[in-house]
Write a protein that holds these residues in place. Structure first.
Motif, short mmCIF file in Angstrom:
data_model
loop_
_atom_site.label_atom_id
_atom_site.label_comp_id
_atom_site.label_asym_id
_atom_site.label_seq_id
_atom_site.Cartn_x
_atom_site.Cartn_y
_atom_site.Cartn_z
N SER A 5 -3.94 1.00 -2.42
CA SER A 5 -3.74 0.01 -1.36
C SER A 5 -3.28 -1.30 -2.01
O SER A 5 -3.49 -1.54 -3.20
CB SER A 5 -5.03 -0.23 -0.59
OG SER A 5 -5.98 -0.86 -1.44
N ALA A 6 -2.69 -2.16 -1.19
CA ALA A 6 -2.25 -3.47 -1.68
C ALA A 6 -3.44 -4.27 -2.20
O ALA A 6 -3.35 -4.91 -3.26
CB ALA A 6 -1.54 -4.23 -0.56
N TYR A 44 -6.24 -3.21 -3.49
CA TYR A 44 -6.70 -2.68 -4.77
C TYR A 44 -5.76 -3.11 -5.89
O TYR A 44 -6.20 -3.51 -6.98
CB TYR A 44 -6.80 -1.16 -4.69
CG TYR A 44 -7.43 -0.53 -5.92
CD1 TYR A 44 -8.63 -1.00 -6.42
CD2 TYR A 44 -6.82 0.54 -6.57
CE1 TYR A 44 -9.21 -0.43 -7.54
CE2 TYR A 44 -7.39 1.12 -7.69
CZ TYR A 44 -8.58 0.63 -8.17
OH TYR A 44 -9.15 1.19 -9.29
N ARG A 45 -4.47 -3.06 -5.61
CA ARG A 45 -3.49 -3.48 -6.63
C ARG A 45 -3.69 -4.96 -7.00
O ARG A 45 -3.64 -5.34 -8.16
CB ARG A 45 -2.06 -3.27 -6.12
CG ARG A 45 -1.62 -1.82 -6.14
CD ARG A 45 -0.10 -1.74 -6.08
NE ARG A 45 0.38 -0.45 -6.53
CZ ARG A 45 0.68 0.57 -5.70
NH1 ARG A 45 0.55 0.42 -4.40
NH2 ARG A 45 1.11 1.71 -6.19
N SER A 68 0.86 -1.18 0.00
CA SER A 68 0.00 0.00 0.00
C SER A 68 0.89 1.23 0.00
O SER A 68 1.88 1.28 0.73
CB SER A 68 -0.88 0.03 1.26
OG SER A 68 -1.75 -1.08 1.26
#
Lengths: 151, 290
Positions: B263-264, B266-267, B258
């Protein structure tokens, strides 16, 4: 140590002394008195310092003066000829493509470069070409209309 | 900017000798669009900057029998517009056209994009898919390094003191294969990939996936291969179900963090979406309907 930099600016051969850490933008403004190109961000985000280097648009804040020894530089000061505005400059006025004017030299130069390469750009092409130039006054629409009017 | 010495090298030997004698803090200068802001904001203090743009080997851009040679100092605008690149390597041309603005692409180079070692670099995933290698010269001579192994951590490469990237060589694209790259950014232009995914699909004559390569950007310390997802595809007939399974697998393989851009979680979600879309795009480019 300062070095001699020889370059062609707006068709005229110029010479100046510059330390390696001096940017092309600083050389133009402080060394050669050409204050049309502006410094907005100083790191390549805003495009206010756009000039043509050997025919291509560049952020002059991201170029060292010593790198351009022997090169050809074209700035906003070179556009108007014997007192008459370039059609692109006139179009920015006619379409209200500026308000405070700080971003205008950069926008005009990047638009000039686009029209040299692509004389009749689409609206999308104009918008992509000016994407590296920030303007906080016009909302860009009037700039796009000005460029489209010339293209 | 702090004061520094500047030299414009005319040959590889001259550049290597300057970089070697000045030590690890010396920096080669190509387009300068990463280096100069670093120096301006005092994140880099090179005592010596070696301009490599006048070295002929770094300026060549040619497509010959054994592949595409991209000199380390060739501006991205030249690569994106080169007729052989757009014809034979459209994903490379496209990824070069994504970086920065028109002004940035007049200066920024593919060599710089690689050596800057940002895990978000747009030009790198396609190069890895195609099995490109970097040609490096240095005090101990010349060596070749797969692009996949070139970056070791954010901002870190395998280059030693005095070593200089000369060119990136991309092999000819395999028969019946296509590469595509997709990235997600809030803005179309002038933005850095929140996440990117490239894929290569090579098909057998019968339309099975013979070889798959999936490379993810901005979801790990370097660009990452999604090897398990590749394994899901290889040897199989491409179907919508298979592509979704591979995309899910890729999302499970990424190692995002993130940060200010996303954010992690979302990625990871983006990897799934982009992997699926790029696989469909690569298949479609080969006329394979999934």
């Amino acid at each position: 140590m300062k070095r001699v930099v020889t370059l062609t600016v707006n068709g005229e051969q110029r010479q100046a002394l510059a330390e390696p850490r001096v940017t092309l933008l600083e050389l133009l403004r402080d060394g050669l008195g050409l204050t049309g190109s502006k410094e907005g961000c100083g790191d390549g985000n805003c495009g206010a310092c756009t000039v043509l280097l050997n025919g291509r648009p560049v952020n002059s804040c991201l170029v060292l003066a010593v790198e351009v020894d022997g090169s050809d530089v074209f700035t906003i000061e070179g556009l108007a000829r014997s007192g008459a505005l370039h059609p692109l400059q006139q179009a920015f006025i006619d379409h209200g493509g500026l308000q405070c004017g700080f971003c205008t030299p950069g926008l005009v130069m990047v638009a000039y470069a686009l029209l040299q390469e692509n004389p009749h750009p689409t609206e999308q092409e104009v918008r992509m070409a000016i994407a590296g130039n920030l303007c906080r006054c016009t909302g860009y629409d009037k700039v796009v209309r000005a460029v489209m009017a010339v293209g | 900017m702090k004061p520094f010495e500047y030299v414009a090298a005319g040959s590889l030997a001259e550049a290597v000798s300057h970089l070697d004698s000045a030590g690890p803090a010396a920096r080669p200068l190509a387009g300068g669009t990463d280096l100069l802001p670093q120096m301006r904001y005092f994140r880099a203090h090179p005592p010596l900057v070696v301009d490599v743009k006048r070295i002929p080997e770094l300026r060549q851009l040619s497509c010959v029998g054994e592949g595409l040679h991209i000199g380390a100092a060739v501006p991205l605008a030249d690569i994106a517009a080169h007729p052989d690149v757009t014809r034979l390597y459209p994903a490379i041309a496209y990824s070069c056209s994504l970086v920065g603005s028109v002004q940035i692409r007049s200066r920024a180079t593919l060599g710089g994009n690689l050596c800057n070692a940002a895990p978000s670099a747009d030009t790198v995933p396609g190069l890895i898919c195609l099995g490109a290698h970097a040609v490096v010269t240095g005090p101990a001579g010349r060596r070749e390094i797969p692009v996949e192994e070139f970056n070791t951590d954010p901002g870190k490469t395998v280059l030693g003191t005095g070593e200089l990237l000369v060119e990136v060589v991309v092999p000819p694209p395999p028969d019946r294969s296509a590469v595509s790259y997709l990235r997600f950014t809030p803005r179309q232009e002038m933005d850095i990939a929140v996440t990117g995914v490239a894929s290569l699909l090579k098909f057998s004559e019968g339309g099975m996936v013979y070889q798959a390569r999936i490379v993810m950007a901005a979801v790990g310390p370097t660009h990452l291969r999604a090897r398990r997802a590749e394994g899901v595809l290889e040897g199989q007939r491409p179907t919508a179900e298979l592509v979704s399974r591979a995309a899910e697998e890729a999302a499970g393989e990424c190692q995002p963090i993130s940060d200010v851009r996303a954010s992690a979680d979302y990625r990871r979600h983006l990897v799934g979406v982009l992997a699926g879309r790029t696989l469909l795009k690569s298949a479609e480019a080969q006329g394979i309907r999934v």
